[in-house]
Each structure stands twice: as structure tokens, then as C-alpha cells.
Design an enzyme around this catalytic site. Structure first.
Site, short mmCIF file in Angstrom:
data_model
loop_
_atom_site.label_atom_id
_atom_site.label_comp_id
_atom_site.label_asym_id
_atom_site.label_seq_id
_atom_site.Cartn_x
_atom_site.Cartn_y
_atom_site.Cartn_z
N LYS A 1 37.09 38.80 34.35
CA LYS A 1 36.10 39.20 35.01
C LYS A 1 35.19 38.27 35.52
O LYS A 1 35.68 37.07 35.39
CB LYS A 1 35.01 40.38 34.00
CG LYS A 1 35.77 41.33 33.20
CD LYS A 1 36.42 42.28 34.43
CE LYS A 1 37.51 43.29 33.61
NZ LYS A 1 36.89 43.98 32.66
C1 PLP Z 1 37.59 45.09 31.68
C2 PLP Z 1 37.08 46.56 31.74
C3 PLP Z 1 36.59 47.15 30.72
C4 PLP Z 1 36.53 46.82 29.29
O1 PLP Z 1 36.10 45.51 29.11
P1 PLP Z 1 36.42 44.57 27.83
O2 PLP Z 1 35.31 43.61 27.80
O3 PLP Z 1 37.82 44.18 28.27
O4 PLP Z 1 36.62 45.51 26.56
C5 PLP Z 1 36.14 48.50 30.84
N1 PLP Z 1 36.14 49.06 32.08
C6 PLP Z 1 36.68 48.53 32.94
C7 PLP Z 1 36.54 49.06 34.25
C8 PLP Z 1 37.16 47.14 33.09
O5 PLP Z 1 37.56 46.70 34.05
#
Ligand code: PLP
Length: 400
Positions: free
Chosen positions: A199
Site C-alpha cells: 500500500k
Molecule cells: C490490503 C487490503 C486489505 C487488507 O489489508 P491488510 O493490511 O493486508 O490486512 C483489505 N481491503 C483491501 C481493499 C485491501 O486492498
């Protein structure tokens, strides 16, 4: 030599790149390392001051009154599902074009996710489809800002308010995005962010829920700490040993080590967003001239955070399907990907909730055309040009 005249790497020709360009990647610089080392030496490695500092910084950056850190975006979603009061017998309406964690958090609480179809243009949840699926059991709407492009937040807020529902926004793609001039994070009842390394900013693993509602913030804090009503550092400072557990929570605490990294990373978010926008603009300008693909659309009242750059293949103009195009690009060392397989098509959801396919036609047919191009803030212009070169080579090969 004419571009595209060389054989595809898939057929033994030389690849466009010598090494694989991933679809996303984090960046850690010396400031980040120094921030983590300082915290490691500070005596507080969890439930200390860096947690509060990251929460305050995210609240400030998103314009929210409260921010509550969790040790993943998934844990943050679970916290939001708890705080929204979801339980057995309840329903939450969500989108199939997302990572499975969005819907899983509803199931964790014993409630039922109900999928509503998406809009063809942005692939965000279609507000009219949400409205059609509201029942007496519906408690929440769980929208996703797919690829970093905010969902139709105002119509969703209006619908939620009119029907007495909570709007939870999964903004794991969208930190730094704006909707009608305001940053996401302070607009929905709760907004969820992820700090996974793929992210925009990372804490190693981590997440956050922002809200303007003090009561929801209190529930979120309780839930991330076993359902216990005070946090460790507050207990320690008042030397009290007594505690009470008032709800069933989890250990979803984010460490000070991660938060120190997050604080340092968040300082660089504006530059990160600007770089992603510049790369996205470079792609979009070039793709206008490439027949057979459609660049992502951006509505005039939003600024995307550009987590993902998702193109659509115009399959009627191509001889191969998306999977063949993807394989050919991978052979050129371009790390293209697919976001997402519709959640209701995954085995668990098919078997547990009885989805057979065909229920969500827009999402299902769009899925066949989706291709995510590499995009991350550390990418060079030359990397983007490699992607464009490979895409042109491959699309030309497949064009009818
Ligand atoms: C990355 C992501 C998550 C989960 O996040 P984590 O930090 O990996 O648990 C949930 N929803 C979306 C849309 C994501 O891209």
C-alpha cells in the site's frame, strides 16, 4: 526496427526488460530506518507514544476526529465490523470487486455479507444496487475505494442516513484520495486503511480506522485490546492492577516499532501521491493511442490515490483473453496482475453462501477484462515506458 515486430518473449523473443518489474513495491529510506532504531532504543516498543503519534498524524491527514491503530488492515476491518454492531442475523452490503478481507470481516462477526454489483465505469459499488438489497436485517454498507478512486460517498452517506445504516469505507487503496475536495477518512462513519507494504505507506503490517464518532472510537479501542477497558500504558501510569473485560476482543495492537515507521512514511505521503499521479498520467496519455485497451476513468469530483492502475482489455478487438495477454506481459518481465477475482466467486463464498455465478453480471464480465499495470512511487519513468512498450507489443500481437 518497427516496434512490435520482434517475437513475443512468450514465443522465445527477447523480453522488453531484463528483470521483473513488480506491480507494487514499498520504499524504505534512511529516515525510516533511523525512526525505527530510535524507537527500538526508547524503551517503548508497544502501546507507547508512537502509537498515539501515528493515530494523531493519520487523523490530521484525513481530517477525522479519531484514529485507532490496528495490526493489519484486516484487523481494522474486523474492528469496524464489531463497532458497527454486526452480529449473527445481520447483513452488511458490500462489493465483489475487492480483496476478500472486506467481506471476511462481516463473516468474522457471524453476520452475512450481501454482494451488490458495481458500476461499469469505476468498478465501485453501485448505489442503486445497494439500495435494492437493503432488508430489515441490513446494518451496514461496506464500500471500497477501488484502486484509490473514492466510491460514490455522498449518495452512500445519504442512503445510509435515510435507512439508519452505518457506512464503513474500506480505503485500504485510498489514503490521500479526495472526494469533492475533502480527504477520505473523515467522510464515512468509519474509514479503514491498510499499511501493508504494497500500500502507499507501511508499518510492516498494520492498519487504522478513522471516525468522527467518539463512541465508535471507544468501541474500536476496546476491541483491539481483548475488550479490556483501559490500555496498558494508562494502567501503568496510574499503577492500577484492576481491569475489566466488557466485550470479546482480540489482541490487534500495532507496535510502536511499526508506528515509528508509519509516522516517518506518512511524512512522505504527499510526494508519494504526486509521483503516482504523474505515472498514472503518463500511462493514460500513452494509452489513448493504443487500440484494444481502455485506461481507468476518474470522475471529475475526485482525486484518486492511485494505488492501482487498472486497465480494461477490449476483448472484442483481441484474439486472446485476459489470461493470454497477462502471460505474454509476464514473459516480457512486466509484473501485471488481476484485481480482483470477484469475492462471491471464491470457493469459500460459493460453498458457504451458495453463489453460483451470474448473480453480479457487471462485476463478473468486467473481471474478464481487468489487468493491473505496475504502479508504485519508486518507479522510474523508464519503467513506465517499458510497461507501455511491452503492452503495445503484446496488444498488437493479439489485435484482430
Ligand atoms: C490490503 C487490503 C486489505 C487488507 O489489508 P491488510 O493490511 O493486508 O490486512 C483489505 N481491503 C483491501 C481493499 C485491501 O486492498
Amino acid at each position: 526496427m518497427r516496434l512490435g515486430a520482434e517475437p513475443l518473449a512468450l514465443h522465445g523473443g527477447p523480453p522488453v526488460r531484463a528483470t521483473l518489474l513488480p506491480y507494487g513495491r514499498h520504499e524504505i529510506d534512511d529516515d525510516d530506518v533511523a525512526a525505527v532504531v530510535e524507537t527500538l532504543r526508547s524503551g517503548w516498543i508497544t502501546t507507547g507514544p508512537k502509537v498515539a503519534e501515528l493515530e494523531a498524524a493519520v487523523a490530521q491527514a484525513t481530517g477525522a476526529a479519531h484514529a485507532v491503530a490496528f495490526n493489519s488492515g484486516t484487523a481494522a476491518l474486523h474492528g469496524a465490523a464489531f463497532a458497527a454492531g454486526l452480529g449473527p442475523g445481520d447483513e452488511a452490503i458490500t462489493t465483489p470487486i475487492t480483496f476478500c478481507a472486506t467481506a471476511n470481516c462481516v463473516v468474522y462477526q457471524g453476520a452475512t455479507p450481501v454482494f451488490a454489483d458495481v458500476a461499469e465505469d469505476t468498478l465501485n459499488i453501485d448505489v442503486a444496487e445497494v439500495a435494492r438489497r437493503i432488508t430489515d436485517r441490513t446494518k451496514a454498507i461496506l464500500a471500497v475505494d477501488f484502486s484509490g478512486h473514492p466510491a460514490d460517498l455522498q449518495p452512500l452517506i445519504d442512503l445510509a442516513t435515510a435507512r439508519g445504516l452505518l457506512l464503513v469505507e474500506d480505503a485500504c487503496h485510498a489514503i490521500g484520495a479526495t472526494y469533492r475536495g475533502r480527504p477520505v477518512g473523515g467522510l464515512s462513519h468509519m474509514t479503514v486503511f491498510s499499511f501493508h507494504p504494497v500500500k502507499h505507506i507501511t508499518t510492516g503490517e498494520g492498519g487504522m480506522v478513522t471516525t468522527n464518532d467518539a463512541r465508535l472510537a471507544e468501541k474500536l479501542r476496546l476491541f483491539r485490546n481483548h475488550g479490556i477497558d483501559v490500555e496498558a500504558h494508562r494502567r501503568q501510569s496510574s499503577a492500577a492492577w484492576r481491569y475489566d473485560m466488557v466485550a470479546l476482543g482480540f489482541n490487534y495492537r500495532l507496535s510502536d516499532i511499526g508506528c515509528a515507521l508509519g509516522v516517518s512514511q506518512l511524512r512522505k505521503l504527499p510526494a508519494n501521491l504526486a509521483r503516482r499521479r504523474a505515472l498514472a498520467d503518463r500511462y493514460t496519455a500513452a494509452l489513448a493511442a493504443l487500440d484494444g485497451v481502455r485506461p481507468p476513468m476518474v470522475k471529475p469530483d475526485v482525486e484518486s490515490a492511485w494505488h492501482l492502475y487498472v486497465i480494461r482489455l477490449e476483448l472484442e478487438k483481441l484474439r486472446g483473453g485476459r489470461d493470454e495477454v497477462l502471460a505474454a506481459l509476464r514473459a516480457e518481465n512486466i509484473g501485471v496482475n488481476v484485481h480482483y477475482i470477484p469475492v462471491h466467486r471464491l470457493t469459500y463464498y460459493r460453498e458457504r453462501f451458495g453463489y453460483q455465478g451470474g448473480e453480479l453480471p457487471v462485476a463478473e464480465s468486467a473481471h474478464e477484462t481487468l489487468l493491473t499495470l505496475p504502479l508504485f512511487h519508486g518507479m522510474a519513468d523508464a519503467d513506465a515506458d517499458d510497461v507501455l512498450c511491452a503492452l503495445e507489443k503484446v496488444v498488437r500481437h493479439f489485435r484482430r
